[in-house]
Design a protein around this motif. Structure first.
Motif, PDB file in Angstrom:
ATOM      1  N   ILE A  14       4.809 -28.219 -11.514  1.00 22.15           N
ATOM      2  CA  ILE A  14       6.244 -28.484 -11.665  1.00 22.15           C
ATOM      3  C   ILE A  14       6.626 -29.697 -10.827  1.00 22.15           C
ATOM      4  N   GLU A  15       7.164 -30.721 -11.467  1.00 19.60           N
ATOM      5  CA  GLU A  15       7.504 -31.955 -10.758  1.00 19.60           C
ATOM      6  C   GLU A  15       8.914 -31.932 -10.184  1.00 19.60           C
ATOM      7  N   ASP A  16       9.841 -31.295 -10.873  1.00 21.38           N
ATOM      8  CA  ASP A  16      11.228 -31.282 -10.426  1.00 21.38           C
ATOM      9  C   ASP A  16      11.386 -30.361  -9.210  1.00 21.38           C
ATOM     10  N   PRO A  17      11.886 -30.887  -8.075  1.00 20.74           N
ATOM     11  CA  PRO A  17      12.003 -30.066  -6.857  1.00 20.74           C
ATOM     12  C   PRO A  17      12.899 -28.845  -7.032  1.00 20.74           C
ATOM     13  N   LEU A  18      14.000 -28.980  -7.777  1.00 26.33           N
ATOM     14  CA  LEU A  18      14.899 -27.847  -7.966  1.00 26.33           C
ATOM     15  C   LEU A  18      14.237 -26.751  -8.798  1.00 26.33           C
ATOM     16  N   GLU A  19      13.526 -27.151  -9.841  1.00 22.77           N
ATOM     17  CA  GLU A  19      12.818 -26.175 -10.659  1.00 22.77           C
ATOM     18  C   GLU A  19      11.706 -25.501  -9.849  1.00 22.77           C
ATOM     19  N   ARG A  20      11.034 -26.289  -9.056  1.00 21.50           N
ATOM     20  CA  ARG A  20       9.953 -25.758  -8.218  1.00 21.50           C
ATOM     21  C   ARG A  20      10.495 -24.711  -7.242  1.00 21.50           C
TER      22      ARG A  20
END
Length: 260
Positions: free
Chosen positions: A243-249
């Motif tokens: 997962i690249e997106d910090p919020l999704e991670r």
């Protein structure tokens, strides 16, 4: 389970077999990791037919589809010979042709298949001039991931030649049974993975996570890894690290913490 593939809806398997039995090209539409390739393989097995696969990309050209000319030695003499590609081979021998990620190919590459996919079921090979009529057993399956980077909308003339079926991620009892059949683990760990997979799908539907994060393929990878390591690390390797997106991670880590 049908030939190693579990369907979400009871009629779907027989419906798809009916489409192929009628020699209609079948387009499987769904997110990455939803089992489209596994389903294609299972359908090929159910008809007891080999499957010729094409993995589409922007570099796909006519030679990759149809074949190419090469020089061979025959009785000490160099002669030009045509090596059949996956399309020609499948048509001649009555195999299933599987075109994966068909919307990754350049739009100008695929019109060469129009006569193969419609009622004519023929192909005039531009490299040899040979007119190829499809074997009676010849069938075509294709798959697309809609809306992903690198894909383009399918040409309407091409799409119109297919019958389409949507293949979504498994849910509910079908998902639980798939997990249970995939690895020999105690019920508690299976319940954890089922709850995490269900929660990921819920967050995808609410628009908080990208669709591919709920990939059944990744969930199965995590489950199989968890037989050899703590489940937290298995989830980290199979899902979180991609997962690249910090919020999704962060959201996924919170979900894992809630259920593990």
């Amino acid at each position: 389970m049908k030939f190693g593939y579990r369907v979400q809806e009871a009629p779907l398997w027989e419906d798809l077999r009916a489409v192929l039995h009628l020699k209609k090209p079948l387009l499987l539409i769904g997110p990455t990791g939803s089992g489209k390739t596994k389903l294609a393989e299972a359908l090929a097995q159910s008809f007891e037919l080999p499957m010729n696969s094409i993995n589409c990309s922007v570099d796909l050209d006519a030679e990759a589809l149809l074949g190419f000319k090469t020089i061979v030695q025959q009785d000490g003499v160099s002669v030009i010979e045509f090596v059949d590609g996956p399309v020609v081979d499948a048509m001649k021998h009555g195999h299933i042709l599987y075109i994966d990620e068909i919307n990754m190919a350049k739009p100008e590459t695929l019109p060469i298949l129009h006569s193969v996919l419609d009622y004519r079921r023929t192909l005039t090979n531009p490299f040899t001039g040979e007119v190829i009529e499809a074997h009676p057993n010849f069938k075509v399956l294709a798959a697309i991931n809609e809306g992903y980077v690198g894909t383009t909308p399918m040409n309407e003339a091409l799409k119109n030649r297919f019958v389409a079926a949507r293949i979504d991620y498994l849910t509910g009892d079908a998902l639980r049974q798939l997990l249970a059949e995939s690895v020999d683990l105690e019920d508690e760990r299976l319940d954890m993975m089922y709850n995490i997979a269900t929660e990921l799908q819920k967050q995808v539907k609410e628009g908080l996570l990208a669709e591919e994060i709920a990939s059944i393929r990744s969930v199965l990878d995590a489950l199989q890894l968890s037989a050899h390591m703590p489940i937290e690390r298995a989830l980290q390797y199979a899902i979180v690290e991609k997962i690249e997106d910090p919020l999704e991670r962060d959201l996924v880590l919170q979900l894992i913490e809630m259920w593990v």
